[in-house]
Scaffold this motif. Structure first.
Motif, PDB file in Angstrom:
ATOM      1  N   ASP A 341      -0.159  -6.739  12.650  1.00  0.00           N
ATOM      2  CA  ASP A 341       0.992  -6.969  11.771  1.00  0.00           C
ATOM      3  C   ASP A 341       0.992  -6.062  10.544  1.00  0.00           C
ATOM      4  OD1 ASP A 341       1.782  -8.963  13.492  1.00  0.00           O
ATOM      5  OD2 ASP A 341       0.832 -10.574  12.336  1.00  0.00           O
ATOM      6  N   THR A 342      -0.002  -5.201  10.393  1.00  0.00           N
ATOM      7  CA  THR A 342      -0.055  -4.342   9.200  1.00  0.00           C
ATOM      8  C   THR A 342       1.098  -3.340   9.172  1.00  0.00           C
ATOM      9  OG1 THR A 342      -1.577  -2.860  10.393  1.00  0.00           O
ATOM     10  CG2 THR A 342      -2.564  -4.544   8.977  1.00  0.00           C
ATOM     11  N   THR A 343       1.508  -2.858  10.341  1.00  0.00           N
ATOM     12  CA  THR A 343       2.632  -1.920  10.388  1.00  0.00           C
ATOM     13  C   THR A 343       3.925  -2.596   9.946  1.00  0.00           C
ATOM     14  OG1 THR A 343       1.574  -0.705  12.193  1.00  0.00           O
ATOM     15  CG2 THR A 343       3.926  -0.343  11.855  1.00  0.00           C
ATOM     16  N   ALA A 344       4.126  -3.850  10.369  1.00  0.00           N
ATOM     17  CA  ALA A 344       5.333  -4.586   9.975  1.00  0.00           C
ATOM     18  C   ALA A 344       5.374  -4.810   8.470  1.00  0.00           C
ATOM     19  CB  ALA A 344       5.386  -5.923  10.716  1.00  0.00           C
ATOM     20  N   LEU A 345       4.239  -5.091   7.849  1.00  0.00           N
ATOM     21  CA  LEU A 345       4.199  -5.295   6.399  1.00  0.00           C
ATOM     22  C   LEU A 345       4.444  -3.985   5.660  1.00  0.00           C
ATOM     23  CD1 LEU A 345       1.236  -7.812   6.099  1.00  0.00           C
ATOM     24  CD2 LEU A 345       3.657  -8.270   5.699  1.00  0.00           C
ATOM     25  N   SER A 347       6.317  -1.534   6.717  1.00  0.00           N
ATOM     26  CA  SER A 347       7.746  -1.251   6.810  1.00  0.00           C
ATOM     27  C   SER A 347       8.548  -2.163   5.886  1.00  0.00           C
ATOM     28  CB  SER A 347       8.227  -1.404   8.257  1.00  0.00           C
ATOM     29  OG  SER A 347       8.136  -2.762   8.683  1.00  0.00           O
ATOM     30  N   ALA A 348       8.071  -3.396   5.669  1.00  0.00           N
ATOM     31  CA  ALA A 348       8.746  -4.304   4.749  1.00  0.00           C
ATOM     32  C   ALA A 348       8.686  -3.752   3.325  1.00  0.00           C
ATOM     33  CB  ALA A 348       8.107  -5.686   4.810  1.00  0.00           C
ATOM     34  N   ARG A 349       7.551  -3.195   2.943  1.00  0.00           N
ATOM     35  CA  ARG A 349       7.422  -2.618   1.608  1.00  0.00           C
ATOM     36  C   ARG A 349       8.406  -1.462   1.429  1.00  0.00           C
ATOM     37  NH1 ARG A 349       4.597   1.788  -0.091  1.00  0.00           N
ATOM     38  NH2 ARG A 349       3.994   1.849  -2.302  1.00  0.00           N
ATOM     39  N   THR A 350       8.496  -0.603   2.433  1.00  0.00           N
ATOM     40  CA  THR A 350       9.430   0.528   2.354  1.00  0.00           C
ATOM     41  C   THR A 350      10.874   0.041   2.267  1.00  0.00           C
ATOM     42  OG1 THR A 350       7.904   1.903   3.633  1.00  0.00           O
ATOM     43  CG2 THR A 350      10.197   2.628   3.502  1.00  0.00           C
ATOM     44  N   GLN A 351      11.201  -0.999   3.039  1.00  0.00           N
ATOM     45  CA  GLN A 351      12.559  -1.520   3.032  1.00  0.00           C
ATOM     46  C   GLN A 351      12.908  -2.145   1.677  1.00  0.00           C
ATOM     47  OE1 GLN A 351      13.392  -4.156   6.301  1.00  0.00           O
ATOM     48  NE2 GLN A 351      15.416  -4.732   5.529  1.00  0.00           N
ATOM     49  N   VAL A 352      11.967  -2.822   1.055  1.00  0.00           N
ATOM     50  CA  VAL A 352      12.223  -3.408  -0.266  1.00  0.00           C
ATOM     51  C   VAL A 352      12.526  -2.308  -1.280  1.00  0.00           C
ATOM     52  CG1 VAL A 352      11.185  -4.703  -2.162  1.00  0.00           C
ATOM     53  CG2 VAL A 352      10.863  -5.471   0.169  1.00  0.00           C
ATOM     54  N   MET A 359      12.569  -8.986   5.150  1.00  0.00           N
ATOM     55  CA  MET A 359      12.040 -10.230   5.707  1.00  0.00           C
ATOM     56  C   MET A 359      11.190  -9.886   6.921  1.00  0.00           C
ATOM     57  SD  MET A 359      14.036 -13.606   7.191  1.00  0.00           S
ATOM     58  CE  MET A 359      14.674 -14.063   5.586  1.00  0.00           C
ATOM     59  N   ARG A 360      10.013 -10.487   6.987  1.00  0.00           N
ATOM     60  CA  ARG A 360       9.116 -10.229   8.105  1.00  0.00           C
ATOM     61  C   ARG A 360       8.333 -11.496   8.443  1.00  0.00           C
ATOM     62  NH1 ARG A 360      11.618  -6.224   7.753  1.00  0.00           N
ATOM     63  NH2 ARG A 360      10.953  -4.042   8.015  1.00  0.00           N
ATOM     64  N   ASN A 361       7.904 -11.575   9.703  1.00  0.00           N
ATOM     65  CA  ASN A 361       6.925 -12.561  10.146  1.00  0.00           C
ATOM     66  C   ASN A 361       5.585 -11.856  10.326  1.00  0.00           C
ATOM     67  OD1 ASN A 361       9.093 -14.253  10.234  1.00  0.00           O
ATOM     68  ND2 ASN A 361       8.913 -14.786  12.395  1.00  0.00           N
ATOM     69  N   PHE A 362       4.518 -12.510   9.923  1.00  0.00           N
ATOM     70  CA  PHE A 362       3.184 -11.939  10.105  1.00  0.00           C
ATOM     71  C   PHE A 362       2.160 -13.068  10.178  1.00  0.00           C
ATOM     72  CE2 PHE A 362       4.142 -12.154   5.601  1.00  0.00           C
ATOM     73  CZ  PHE A 362       2.993 -12.655   5.021  1.00  0.00           C
ATOM     74  N   ARG A 363       0.959 -12.717  10.596  1.00  0.00           N
ATOM     75  CA  ARG A 363      -0.095 -13.706  10.777  1.00  0.00           C
ATOM     76  C   ARG A 363      -1.232 -13.444   9.792  1.00  0.00           C
ATOM     77  NH1 ARG A 363      -0.527 -12.102  16.944  1.00  0.00           N
ATOM     78  NH2 ARG A 363       0.326 -10.222  15.932  1.00  0.00           N
TER      79      ARG A 363
END
Length: 409
Positions: A341-345, A347-352, A359-363
């Motif tokens: 899930d590190t890649t999803a987080l 991308s969330a930072r870049t989008q912010v 918005m993202r889901n992660f574990r």
């Protein structure tokens, strides 16, 4: 120079301090008014006008007597980074921003100034108190006392300096705490002295705190934005000084002066060290920051947690939770993120940064847990300056219910 375990005790016993009588002012020609008053009797002559008194004590020659109040105050020198020269952060009643050791108030002569840096170096290397005797040209002897300030890792983070006459008792050194941060997680190791300054009861003191847990101990932290810049891997700041006021506890509130330096530049293992001085006696704690106090009492949705994130570092530095057994752990521990899930987080930072929201889901999971917790988070950018900040609303995802196929009759 000698190593002295009794460096904080007078070296010449409890000798009484000699107070010489104040000499009479030098003879001057009486003013016409004074000559006129002299005919009215001795009683009137004893009430001299301030205008007839000498303007200064021209007969005072004892430099030791003039500087003794300054010598009774401690100087705090930081030794946080091996790559930089030790510097002054507190000089008696004054806060300093990494000042030169030779230019402090206790450097009352060239002979004393020359000895300060070697005493600091010996104290920092040995980790033991030092006592040095300096003979002044006037024949007077002064003591230089150096006391090490130990960090959480056992290193010397600072040195307390004091000078005084041979017969003077060494005053107690003011409370000084130390802290060591790991830059990429914001997790800090704290000394027992710092835990005491934070007003933490003895039964609740810990040796490691997250960044939001540390910030929760303050009701005011000035220049927090530049403090967060210390943790920024893209634009790291080498040093920082600032003040903070602790929240009210059984011991009251304290006003703290903090100096921090980047001590290691080895990528993710970058270390930041800090020294924390209690300046409450010389600068009473200022009023609590109304914005921080309001923020910490904002109600949250049931089952949700809200935090403030420094977008550049992606570190949470403020955290509010409801009574949720999983999310409450986030205040006191840095969770382990699932590797997938590190890649999803990221991308969330870049989008912010680009659009202001994500918005993202992660574990994640906390220490001692085997199962991963699925979390959904929404970030909303609050500022877009050099250190943009975001509001994060997080809550555990409800378990997904998968309908079973119908059973054939």
């Amino acid at each position: 120079m000698t190593t002295a375990d009794d460096a904080l005790s007078p070296s010449a016993g409890n000798m009484p301090t000699h107070h010489p009588r104040r000499p009479k002012p030098p003879h001057t020609q009486p003013s016409p008014r004074a000559r006129h008053q002299s005919v009215h009797g001795h009683a009137q002559k004893s009430n001299a006008s301030p205008a007839d008194m000498p303007r200064h004590r021209s007969d005072v020659r004892d430099q030791q007597q003039r500087i003794s109040p300054a010598r009774r105050q401690w100087v705090v020198v930081e030794t946080l980074s091996a790559g930089t020269r030790p510097s002054v952060i507190v000089d008696g009643s004054y806060r300093r921003h990494f000042a030169n050791v030779n230019r402090v108030s206790i450097a009352t002569s060239a002979a004393v100034a020359r000895r300060l840096q070697p005493v600091v170096d010996h104290c920092a290397i040995s980790g033991q108190s030092q006592l040095d005797i300096v003979q002044l040209p006037s024949g007077t002897a002064l003591r230089i006392v150096a006391v090490p300030v130990i960090g959480p890792d056992g290193r010397v983070y600072g040195v307390g300096l004091w000078t005084g006459a041979m017969h003077e008792a060494t005053p107690p050194i003011p409370p000084i705490g130390t802290i060591e941060w790991t830059a990429h997680t914001g997790t800090a190791r704290t000394s027992l002295a710092l835990e005491h300054l934070l007003g933490v009861p003895a039964t609740k003191r810990v040796s490691e705190r997250t960044l939001p847990d540390l910030m929760a101990r303050f009701d005011r932290c000035d220049d927090r934005i530049n403090l967060l810049a210390l943790f920024d891997p893209s634009h790291p700041v080498g040093s920082w000084t600032g003040t903070a006021a602790t929240r009210f506890t059984d011991t009251g509130r304290r006003h703290l002066y903090i100096a921090a330096r980047t001590a290691s530049h080895q990528g993710a293992a970058r270390i930041i060290r800090g020294i924390v001085c209690d300046i409450s006696d010389i600068a009473p704690p200022p009023a609590a920051d109304l914005g921080s106090m309001t923020w910490r009492h904002v109600p949250t949705k049931p089952g949700h947690a809200v935090g403030i994130v420094d977008i550049n570092t992606w570190l949470i530095h403020e955290w509010i939770t409801v009574d949720h057994p999983m999310l409450n752990s986030w205040l006191h521990q840095s969770p382990e993120l699932h590797p997938d899930d590190t890649t999803a987080l990221a991308s969330a930072r870049t989008q912010v940064l680009d659009t202001g929201q994500a918005m993202r889901n992660f574990r994640l999971r906390f220490r001692g847990q085997l199962r991963w917790l699925q979390v959904r988070a929404e970030w909303t950018r609050m500022s877009n300056d050099d250190r943009p900040q975001a509001l994060m609303d997080a809550f555990p995802c409800p378990p997904i219910s998968i309908p079973l196929p119908p059973v054939a009759p």
